[in-house]
Write an enzyme that holds these catalytic residues in place. Structure first.
Site: not given
Length: 331
Positions: A61, A130
């Site tokens: 990322e 998450h």
């Protein structure tokens, strides 16, 4: 004609139209190209536009967000997908220090037209790492615009507006809404349909209490309003659409009318979106119209549990909203 469109298809439509409209626009992220997107948001786009416009990245990322920010500074218009916003933590230095602060630090000479998008907040059964909502995190930072769509129309109009905006925009979607169909007007399906960033929408008119929400909980508010309506309580439901800049005027006007405020969000209570709304209402002209303290409905103040029954108890449900409204109205 009005037709039913899922949030997934609305996002896909928006990406397709903007890639076609402006050759500076490109999409990058994990699995966005050959696999058609982890959530199939970018379905068909790699086949249509090729390797230069739709780019599969390594699982890094910080790397691909940094590449995207540099590309934006150099004149392109990247759409950077995070597979979940929890993973944007790997790249938060790029989002905040590189993207959000550059226009100010360069005295306006360098703009960073970039969109960071992907699912945010709780999905189903994916546990704490998450399931976090980042609306308050990103909404905290000057230099960013933050949008949080609910319906298919929101998703399409806000994504198009975000891509066309010359500032960095964080677009917080909901994985649980991707497959949900919404009615979309003919106007909303046109190629020039955009929703202005920073403007809330009144989804339901009401006179007794103002419900303010964003993303998936807007649907819960609509359900709660339907339940309460049978008991003679009429809720005004406001879909914020944008977290930053926040449309506090629409909320104020509603509170002046209803004299009661309940905020609803999936995120944690401390320093949350609801906390900000309550503070802004208290500091502004609408405070004198409140007949009772504002009430916040939020996610539970714990990392998200994995077990389904615990997860359900951590996320605001329709019954929690109904309870909060009755508390605010003292009934």
């Amino acid at each position: 004609a009005v037709s039913q469109v899922t949030v997934r298809d609305a996002l896909n439509q928006a990406l397709d139209e903007e890639l076609e409209r402006d050759e500076r626009v490109f999409l990058l992220g994990e699995e966005v190209a050959q696999y058609d997107g982890a959530y199939k948001i970018s379905r068909g786009l790699w086949k249509k536009y090729g390797d230069k416009r739709v780019i599969d990245t390594p699982i890094s990322e910080m790397g691909f967000a940094g590449i995207a920010v540099g590309a934006a500074m150099a004149g392109l218009r990247p759409v950077c997908e995070f597979m979940t916003f929890n993973f944007s933590m790997q790249a938060i230095d790029q989002v905040i220090n590189s993207a959000a602060k550059t226009c100010y630090m360069s005295a306006g000479s360098i703009s960073v037209p970039i969109v960071f998008r992907g699912p945010n907040g709780a999905s189903a059964g994916v546990a704490a790492q998450h399931s976090q909502c980042f609306a308050a995190w990103y909404g905290h930072c000057p230099g960013l615009k933050v949008v949080s769509p609910w319906s298919a129309e929101d998703a399409k109009g806000l994504l198009k507006a975000s891509i066309r905006d010359d500032n960095p925009v964080v677009m917080l979607e909901s994985e649980l809404l991707y497959g949900v169909p919404f009615e979309m007007s003919e106007q909303a399906q046109s190629k020039e349909f955009v929703i202005p960033i920073g403007k809330a929408k009144i989804e339901r008119q009401g006179t007794h209490v103002t419900l303010v929400s964003h993303s998936r909980p807007v649907g819960h508010c609509m359900e709660a309003a339907a339940v309460l309506s049978k008991e003679g309580v009429e809720c005004e439901v406001i879909n914020l659409r944008t977290i930053r800049p926040m449309d506090i005027e629409t909320v104020e006007a509603s509170v002046v009318k209803t004299n009661h405020l309940v905020t609803v969000e999936g995120g944690w209570p401390q320093f949350g979106v609801g906390a900000e709304i309550c503070a802004r209402i208290m500091e502004g002209p609408a405070f004198n119209y409140l007949d009772a303290p504002a009430v916040r409905v939020t996610g539970a103040d714990v990392p998200m549990p994995y077990a389904k029954i615990l997860e359900d108890n951590c996320i605001p449900q329709v019954k929690d909203i109904v309870f909060a409204v009755k508390k605010a109205l003292n009934i």
